[in-house]
Design an enzyme around this catalytic site. Structure first.
Site, PDB file in Angstrom:
ATOM      1  N   GLY A 118       0.882  -0.944  -0.065  1.00 12.87           N
ATOM      2  CA  GLY A 118      -0.112  -0.074  -0.114  1.00 12.87           C
ATOM      3  C   GLY A 118       0.810   1.096   0.172  1.00 12.87           C
ATOM      4  CB  THR A 119       3.895   2.010   2.103  1.00 10.00           C
ATOM      5  OG1 THR A 119       2.993   2.055   3.379  1.00 10.00           O
ATOM      6  CG2 THR A 119       4.955   3.277   2.235  1.00 10.00           C
ATOM      7  CG  ASP A 141       1.109  -9.728   5.504  1.00  7.58           C
ATOM      8  OD1 ASP A 141       1.192  -9.855   6.683  1.00  7.58           O
ATOM      9  OD2 ASP A 141       0.540  -8.638   5.019  1.00  7.58           O
ATOM     10  N   GLY A 184      -0.912 -12.815   7.541  1.00  2.00           N
ATOM     11  CA  GLY A 184      -0.318 -13.007   6.243  1.00  2.00           C
ATOM     12  C   GLY A 184      -1.158 -12.306   5.108  1.00  2.00           C
ATOM     13  NE  ARG A 185      -2.760  -6.704   4.470  1.00  2.00           N
ATOM     14  CZ  ARG A 185      -3.587  -5.798   5.208  1.00  2.00           C
ATOM     15  NH1 ARG A 185      -5.040  -5.905   4.526  1.00  2.00           N
ATOM     16  NH2 ARG A 185      -3.217  -4.768   5.855  1.00  2.00           N
TER      17      ARG A 185
HETATM   18  O1  F6P Z   1      -0.178  -6.433   6.553  1.00  2.00           O
HETATM   19  C1  F6P Z   1       0.197  -6.828   7.888  1.00  2.00           C
HETATM   20  C2  F6P Z   1      -0.991  -7.276   8.667  1.00  2.00           C
HETATM   21  O2  F6P Z   1      -0.507  -7.529  10.006  1.00  2.00           O
HETATM   22  C3  F6P Z   1      -1.596  -8.373   7.908  1.00  2.00           C
HETATM   23  O3  F6P Z   1      -0.860  -9.727   8.268  1.00  2.00           O
HETATM   24  C4  F6P Z   1      -3.102  -8.514   8.744  1.00  2.00           C
HETATM   25  O4  F6P Z   1      -3.762  -9.104   7.776  1.00  2.00           O
HETATM   26  C5  F6P Z   1      -3.376  -6.899   8.820  1.00  2.00           C
HETATM   27  O5  F6P Z   1      -2.024  -6.537   8.898  1.00  2.00           O
HETATM   28  C6  F6P Z   1      -3.920  -6.470  10.022  1.00  2.00           C
HETATM   29  O6  F6P Z   1      -4.289  -5.157  10.006  1.00  2.00           O
HETATM   30  P1  F6P Z   1      -4.738  -4.388  11.337  1.00  2.00           P
HETATM   31  O7  F6P Z   1      -3.222  -4.055  12.123  1.00  2.00           O
HETATM   32  O8  F6P Z   1      -5.320  -3.064  10.662  1.00  2.00           O
HETATM   33  O9  F6P Z   1      -5.594  -5.134  11.973  1.00  2.00           O
END
Ligand code: F6P
Length: 365
Positions: A118-119, A141, A184-185
């Protein structure tokens, strides 16, 4: 004439090693290039709102081993879609021109953007508007294109493996199936690698949709062979064959609004119903993003930082530092933006998992 200046921001979800990058950039900038470092608070939010600070040598000292980021971060801020309330209506406004004005006013040589996909995509947008960008890849991830690894991943893998180790003993004592859900998305790297390292009996990743019947049959087979417990490592993005991922929540004002989580509860109920073996679920969540970075991540983050400053000094802009085949190399941001690096079907790690008898939710051969 004043000192030359470089800006830095940390964007997206945090991870261990961000402070090691801030330290590495600041120390190298001051010691080696005689430059001043401007740190923006809370990622792109600081650039949008004009909140920044000069990072002194003292501020950058003693933070190598600290988790999080001294600058703060945001995984919602986006100069191209800034949330504003105008006439009582919530709207997304493009404020990237204002960000460029601040960039010019501060007379930055370049802006180092430390973050995930995203960044990098937002940074690429600013590069198109004329900013000199150098990207540094961060994420637990490990899903950024063009780099073999990202810092933060090793620390998260360590935390997840430790959780799997700890669950082994209690699983054995109670003869249970323990499910451990890792982040890990849409990428299965964290589940696959921590699962192999922790000796998970079943590993379910998004790239291989699972057949629940395969998982149940495997757990039953283990019981028949006298193994009265099983460890099932589940990526938060795992999904059944022909089915969908499970969303924990939708964060409306986030560039990537889906927050995955909870699939392991569904799997646990299915296993328990079919086998009569008790199941328990542990979702380790944000524990994976916290704590001190491993030595590997500190080393990687410091190498990224020094290379990023070398690229700033050499005017190698609109590129991201990548780690490829044990070397630090620049890659064009264009190749990284809006893409995800997933586990390929023919990954050697998948072969390794299968070779040691791990079930991946699909026929074993
Ligand atoms: O992208 C990093 C991550 O930790 C993912 O593994 C996870 O799905 C997401 O961010 C969680 O996001 P948030 O901190 O907004 O809950």
């Amino acid at each position: 004439m004043g000192k030359k200046r470089v800006g830095i921001l940390t964007g997206g979800g945090d991870c261990p090693g961000l402070n090691a990058v801030i330290r590495g950039v600041t120390k190298t900038a001051i010691n080696h290039y005689g430059m001043e470092v401007i740190g923006f608070h809370d990622g792109f939010q600081g650039l949008i709102e004009g909140r920044f600070t000069i990072i002194s040598y003292e501020m950058a000292s003693g933070i190598l081993t600290q988790g999080g980021t001294i600058l703060g971060t945001s995984n919602k801020a986006n100069p191209f879609a800034h949330i504003q309330t105008i006439n009582d209506k919530v709207q997304k406004v493009d404020v990237s021109d204002n960000c460029m004005e601040l960039y010019e006013d501060l007379a930055l040589e370049a802006l180092i953007c430390v973050g995930g996909d995203g960044t990098m995509s937002i940074a690429g947008g600013l590069a198109k508007k004329g900013a000199n960008i150098v990207g540094v890849p961060k994420t637990i991830d490990k899903d950024i294109m063009e780099t073999d690894i990202t810092f933060g991943f090793d620390s998260a893998r360590n935390t997840a493996s430790l959780a799997i180790d700890q669950l082994h003993t209690t699983a054995q004592s109670h003869h249970r199936v323990m499910l451990v859900e890792v982040m890990g998305r849409n990428a299965g790297w964290l589940a696959l690698e921590s699962g192999i390292a922790g000796g998970g009996d079943v590993i379910l990743i998004p790239e291989i949709p699972y057949d629940i019947n395969e998982v149940i049959a495997f757990v039953r087979k283990r019981t028949r062979f006298g193994k009265r417990f099983s460890i099932v490592v589940v990526a938060e993005g795992a999904r059944p064959l022909g089915g969908e991922q499970v969303y924990q929540k939708i964060v409306q004002d986030s560039p990537d609004p889906v927050r995955l989580g909870g699939i392991s509860h569904i799997i646990a109920n299915q296993i328990e119903d079919e086998t009569d073996i008790e199941c328990r679920v542990t979702i380790i969540g944000h524990l994976q993003r916290g704590g001190t970075p491993t030595p590997f991540d500190r080393l990687l983050a410091t190498q990224f930082a020094v290379k990023a400053m070398e690229m700033v000094a050499g005017k190698q802009f609109n590129q991201m530092v990548a780690y490829k085949g044990a070397e630090m190399v620049p890659v064009p941001l264009e190749k990284v933006m809006n893409k995800q690096r997933l586990v390929p079907k023919n990954s050697p790690l998948i072969q390794v998992a299968k070779a040691v008898g791990t079930n991946l939710g699909a026929p074993m051969h």
